[in-house]
Design a protein around this motif. Structure first.
Motif, PDB file in Angstrom:
ATOM      1  N   ARG A   1      26.244  85.909  50.952  1.00 57.99           N
ATOM      2  CA  ARG A   1      26.870  86.550  49.626  1.00 57.99           C
ATOM      3  C   ARG A   1      26.112  86.550  48.649  1.00 57.99           C
ATOM      4  O   ARG A   1      25.147  85.636  48.314  1.00 57.99           O
ATOM      5  N   THR A   2      26.468  87.502  47.605  1.00 56.93           N
ATOM      6  CA  THR A   2      25.733  87.501  46.287  1.00 56.93           C
ATOM      7  C   THR A   2      26.687  88.060  45.423  1.00 56.93           C
ATOM      8  O   THR A   2      27.344  89.262  45.395  1.00 56.93           O
ATOM      9  N   GLY A   3      27.449  87.288  44.343  1.00 55.20           N
ATOM     10  CA  GLY A   3      28.466  87.693  43.604  1.00 55.20           C
ATOM     11  C   GLY A   3      29.760  87.816  44.452  1.00 55.20           C
ATOM     12  O   GLY A   3      30.056  87.239  45.542  1.00 55.20           O
ATOM     13  N   ASN A   4      30.320  89.070  44.373  1.00 56.65           N
ATOM     14  CA  ASN A   4      31.496  89.422  45.320  1.00 56.65           C
ATOM     15  C   ASN A   4      30.982  90.575  46.350  1.00 56.65           C
ATOM     16  O   ASN A   4      31.707  90.829  47.082  1.00 56.65           O
ATOM     17  N   LEU A   5      29.735  90.658  46.789  1.00 54.22           N
ATOM     18  CA  LEU A   5      29.094  91.519  47.491  1.00 54.22           C
ATOM     19  C   LEU A   5      28.660  90.482  48.896  1.00 54.22           C
ATOM     20  O   LEU A   5      28.143  89.529  48.805  1.00 54.22           O
ATOM     21  N   GLN A   6      29.233  90.799  49.953  1.00 53.45           N
ATOM     22  CA  GLN A   6      28.910  90.220  51.080  1.00 53.45           C
ATOM     23  C   GLN A   6      28.491  91.181  52.170  1.00 53.45           C
ATOM     24  O   GLN A   6      28.683  92.106  52.633  1.00 53.45           O
TER      25      GLN A   6
ATOM     26  N   GLN B   1      32.748  94.566  49.787  1.00 51.99           N
ATOM     27  CA  GLN B   1      32.653  94.338  48.422  1.00 51.99           C
ATOM     28  C   GLN B   1      33.835  94.559  47.741  1.00 51.99           C
ATOM     29  O   GLN B   1      34.260  95.929  48.189  1.00 51.99           O
ATOM     30  N   GLU B   2      34.484  94.016  47.218  1.00 54.87           N
ATOM     31  CA  GLU B   2      36.073  94.293  46.754  1.00 54.87           C
ATOM     32  C   GLU B   2      36.941  94.683  47.790  1.00 54.87           C
ATOM     33  O   GLU B   2      36.900  94.294  48.947  1.00 54.87           O
ATOM     34  N   THR B   3      37.424  96.033  47.730  1.00 57.34           N
ATOM     35  CA  THR B   3      38.147  96.596  48.813  1.00 57.34           C
ATOM     36  C   THR B   3      37.226  97.519  49.827  1.00 57.34           C
ATOM     37  O   THR B   3      37.616  98.017  50.824  1.00 57.34           O
ATOM     38  N   ALA B   4      35.870  97.784  49.422  1.00 58.44           N
ATOM     39  CA  ALA B   4      35.178  98.689  50.310  1.00 58.44           C
ATOM     40  C   ALA B   4      34.419  97.939  51.250  1.00 58.44           C
ATOM     41  O   ALA B   4      34.049  97.015  51.083  1.00 58.44           O
ATOM     42  N   VAL B   5      34.391  98.514  52.507  1.00 60.35           N
ATOM     43  CA  VAL B   5      33.698  98.086  53.492  1.00 60.35           C
ATOM     44  C   VAL B   5      32.691  98.884  54.269  1.00 60.35           C
ATOM     45  O   VAL B   5      33.346 100.412  54.247  1.00 60.35           O
ATOM     46  N   ALA B   6      31.733  98.911  54.588  1.00 61.63           N
ATOM     47  CA  ALA B   6      30.580  99.893  55.289  1.00 61.63           C
ATOM     48  C   ALA B   6      29.912  99.366  56.299  1.00 61.63           C
ATOM     49  O   ALA B   6      29.456  98.086  56.100  1.00 61.63           O
ATOM     50  N   GLU B   7      29.398  99.956  57.499  1.00 62.50           N
ATOM     51  CA  GLU B   7      28.518  99.607  58.494  1.00 62.50           C
ATOM     52  C   GLU B   7      27.432 100.396  58.175  1.00 62.50           C
ATOM     53  O   GLU B   7      27.364 101.770  57.976  1.00 62.50           O
ATOM     54  N   LEU B   8      26.073  99.737  58.561  1.00 66.03           N
ATOM     55  CA  LEU B   8      24.911 100.302  58.186  1.00 66.03           C
ATOM     56  C   LEU B   8      24.102 100.490  59.941  1.00 66.03           C
ATOM     57  O   LEU B   8      24.523  99.627  60.663  1.00 66.03           O
ATOM     58  N   VAL B   9      23.392 101.384  59.936  1.00 68.06           N
ATOM     59  CA  VAL B   9      22.827 101.574  61.153  1.00 68.06           C
ATOM     60  C   VAL B   9      21.166 101.361  60.773  1.00 68.06           C
ATOM     61  O   VAL B   9      20.891 101.630  59.548  1.00 68.06           O
ATOM     62  N   PRO B  10      20.518 101.039  61.646  1.00 67.40           N
ATOM     63  CA  PRO B  10      19.062 100.783  61.316  1.00 67.40           C
ATOM     64  C   PRO B  10      18.312 101.883  60.614  1.00 67.40           C
ATOM     65  O   PRO B  10      18.592 103.048  61.147  1.00 67.40           O
ATOM     66  N   GLY B  11      17.457 101.742  59.797  1.00 69.29           N
ATOM     67  CA  GLY B  11      16.926 102.938  58.882  1.00 69.29           C
ATOM     68  C   GLY B  11      17.794 103.356  57.642  1.00 69.29           C
ATOM     69  O   GLY B  11      17.361 104.042  56.845  1.00 69.29           O
ATOM     70  N   GLU B  12      18.796 102.594  57.477  1.00 68.92           N
ATOM     71  CA  GLU B  12      19.763 103.124  56.312  1.00 68.92           C
ATOM     72  C   GLU B  12      19.719 102.103  55.411  1.00 68.92           C
ATOM     73  O   GLU B  12      19.686 100.823  55.529  1.00 68.92           O
ATOM     74  N   GLN B  13      20.049 102.375  53.933  1.00 68.57           N
ATOM     75  CA  GLN B  13      19.687 101.441  52.929  1.00 68.57           C
ATOM     76  C   GLN B  13      21.203 101.816  52.157  1.00 68.57           C
ATOM     77  O   GLN B  13      21.548 102.946  51.906  1.00 68.57           O
ATOM     78  N   LEU B  14      22.016 100.698  51.799  1.00 63.55           N
ATOM     79  CA  LEU B  14      22.946 100.798  50.770  1.00 63.55           C
ATOM     80  C   LEU B  14      22.896 100.315  49.416  1.00 63.55           C
ATOM     81  O   LEU B  14      22.564  99.395  49.486  1.00 63.55           O
TER      82      LEU B  14
END
Lengths: 213, 336
Positions: B187-192, B224-237
């Motif tokens: 966790r960092t601030g409201n980002l998980q 983060q807040e109401t947003a959710v995302a999944e990452l695959v290798p090689g991706e940066q968000l």
């Protein structure tokens, strides 16, 4: 009164503030060597100040180690002080005060042991105080009472103030020969007491620390 | 007077002997060490004199100091585990009982940093990477964290009991050990960021308004807040630190590999590239200012070097100096 000759607050170790900043930085990088360099550099001054205001050696040694462990623990939270030596010295004073008030519960705290402005004690008093063993303290006190004030003065100047016999001669208008003999006679007496003290210290080292700590 | 006749009080009145005891003169030290070795029957009286000298001078003997230093080292070795108070009596006992094993233990404890917090309900163990060096932390579950400079990792005492929750400020690479049923959450601030058996990097410096999650391998879920995302290798968000503004990008795997290995390479770098690289690498805000008509380029390779060394090289080669103002490090021409 212990004079300013080897006063802790002004005199410092071998290093300057610049080197201290480097040591502090090393410490914050989790390298304990930085802390150890500061420790070795300040130890004698701290010790000397400690015994001159406080009770015995044991307490002073404990207080010194305590503050260095505290600093190490808090190394990531602490900002680098502007004057590291002065900062550590204040930490040390506070620690002594804490130890004093803790150990003195139940007994009366005399004014001279009160902080924040601790009074440095006369040389004779400190000589007695620095001893840990009460028997030695007693013997030393009796012996010192037998010495002439001249003898005590010369001893203090030669061994505490680090003056040479020639320098003492200039200061006191006594001849070097007289000074030498006066100190010599005093030392013969002092030696008896200290031989006992050394013996007791050795004995304590051999006993399991559990029994007396 | 003949040295052979010396008693303690004579030794102590000999100036050369005093200098030997206080180690203030190399020649005297040499002389008395040799002399005492040659006449061992005088060693006892000399020792008495020395002891007396230290007492009368209100000084501590080097031997006593060495004992104290031993205690300090032992205490420092265990100081990073949260224990309420150190008992000097206990340490004295250990120190007196076993000097050699203690030295070994000290070495072991200092080289193998204890990562597992010991006690306390809501207590944390803090790991901090300092001004310019990164730091590796091995967690209790076997996960490895590379904490970048200027970063703090908070590990709760209950870590690895039912959950694996961490709090980060700054930047760190997490190589997460697999553990069924124990989600790994940073966790960092409201980002998980949640992970199971993966390697990812989370960056959220205080000076930066953006945060970034970089996935090297495995799979992570970012919330983060109401947003959710999944990452695959090689991706940066990337996202805002205060509010979710998710943007996905591909990242340069070579750059991440270099970061992981601690190898910092400048290849014909322009001022802007230098600034961006230093900021990326050491987690600080950097501005490189150059004189007009004096374009600079910089080449260099640094392996796990602290910021000040890298800066010194950059400055030296280009005739620049570095100044820190507020949150920003300025690398600028030397002012005259």
């Amino acid at each position: 009164m212990l004079n300013a000759h080897r006063s802790t607050e002004s005199s410092t170790g071998r290093y300057g503030e610049k080197e201290y900043a480097g040591f502090w930085y090393e410490m914050q990088q989790d390298n304990e060597q930085g802390l150890y360099k500061i420790y070795h550099d300040l130890y004698d001054n701290f010790y000397h100040y400690g015994v001159s205001v406080v009770l015995d050696k044991g307490m002073v040694k404990e207080a010194i180690n305590d503050i260095f462990v505290d600093i190490w623990r808090k190394r990531h939270q602490l900002d680098m002080p502007e004057n590291i030596q002065a900062y550590l010295f204040i930490c040390f004073k506070r620690k002594l005060y804490k130890l004093l008030t803790k150990n003195q519960k139940g007994t009366v705290l005399t004014d001279s042991q009160l902080f924040p402005e601790p009074e440095e004690q006369p040389y004779e008093t400190v000589l007695i105080r620095q001893e840990t063993d009460s028997l030695v303290k007693e013997k030393l006190e009796k012996m010192l009472a037998l010495l002439t004030s001249r003898q005590k003065e010369f001893i203090r100047m030669r061994f505490y103030e680090d003056l040479s016999i020639e320098e003492i001669a200039v200061k006191t208008a006594a001849t070097p020969r007289t000074i030498y003999n006066t100190i010599h006679n005093a030392l013969v007496r002092i030696r008896e007491v200290y031989t006992d003290a050394t013996f007791i210290a050795l004995l304590l080292l051999l006993i399991d620390p559990e029994n007396f700590s | 007077m003949d040295l052979q006749q010396y008693k303690a009080e004579d030794f102590i009145l000999n100036d050369s002997f005093v200098r030997y005891c206080l180690r203030s003169n190399e020649k005297d030290v040499q002389f008395w060490e040799d002399w005492l070795e040659r006449y061992p029957h005088k060693q006892e009286e000399a020792a008495k004199a020395r002891d007396m000298l230290f007492r009368l001078g209100l000084r501590i003997t080097p031997e006593e100091k060495e004992v104290e230093f031993g205690k300090l080292k032992a205490a420092i070795a265990v100081a990073d585990t949260p224990v309420k108070r150190i008992s000097w009596k206990r340490i004295a006992r250990i120190a007196a009982a076993a000097v050699l094993p203690l030295a070994a233990a000290t070495w072991w404890l200092t080289t193998h940093h204890p990562a597992a917090p010991a006690a306390g309900n809501e207590s944390y163990t803090l790991f901090k990477a300092g001004d310019s060096l990164r730091r590796q932390v091995m967690l209790a579950d076997g996960s490895l964290v590379i904490l970048n400079a200027h970063s703090t990792l908070k590990v709760p005492a209950s870590f690895n009991e039912q959950q694996r929750n961490l709090i980060l400020e700054g930047e760190a690479l997490f190589e997460v050990a697999k553990a069924e049923g124990k989600p790994f959450m940073v966790r960092t601030g409201n980002l998980q960021v949640q992970a199971l058996g993966t390697a990812f990097k989370l960056r959220a410096y205080r000076y930066d308004e953006q945060a970034a999650v970089t996935l090297v391998e495995g799979k992570v879920r970012v919330a983060q807040e109401t947003a959710v995302a999944e990452l695959v290798p090689g991706e940066q968000l990337t996202t805002g630190k205060a509010h979710a503004r998710f943007v996905k990008n591909k990242f340069d795997p070579e750059r991440e590999k270099a970061w992981r290995s601690g190898r910092l390479v400048f290849h014909n770098a322009s001022p802007d590239e230098i600034a961006a690289t230093l900021g990326y690498w050491y987690g600080i805000n950097v501005k490189v200012i150059t004189r007009k008509n004096k374009p600079i380029r910089f080449n260099g390779v640094f392996n796990n070097k602290p910021l000040n060394e890298v800066l010194a090289a950059v400055c030296f080669v280009n005739g620049l100096q570095s100044v820190t103002k507020n949150d920003t490090l300025f690398v600028q021409p030397i002012s005259k």
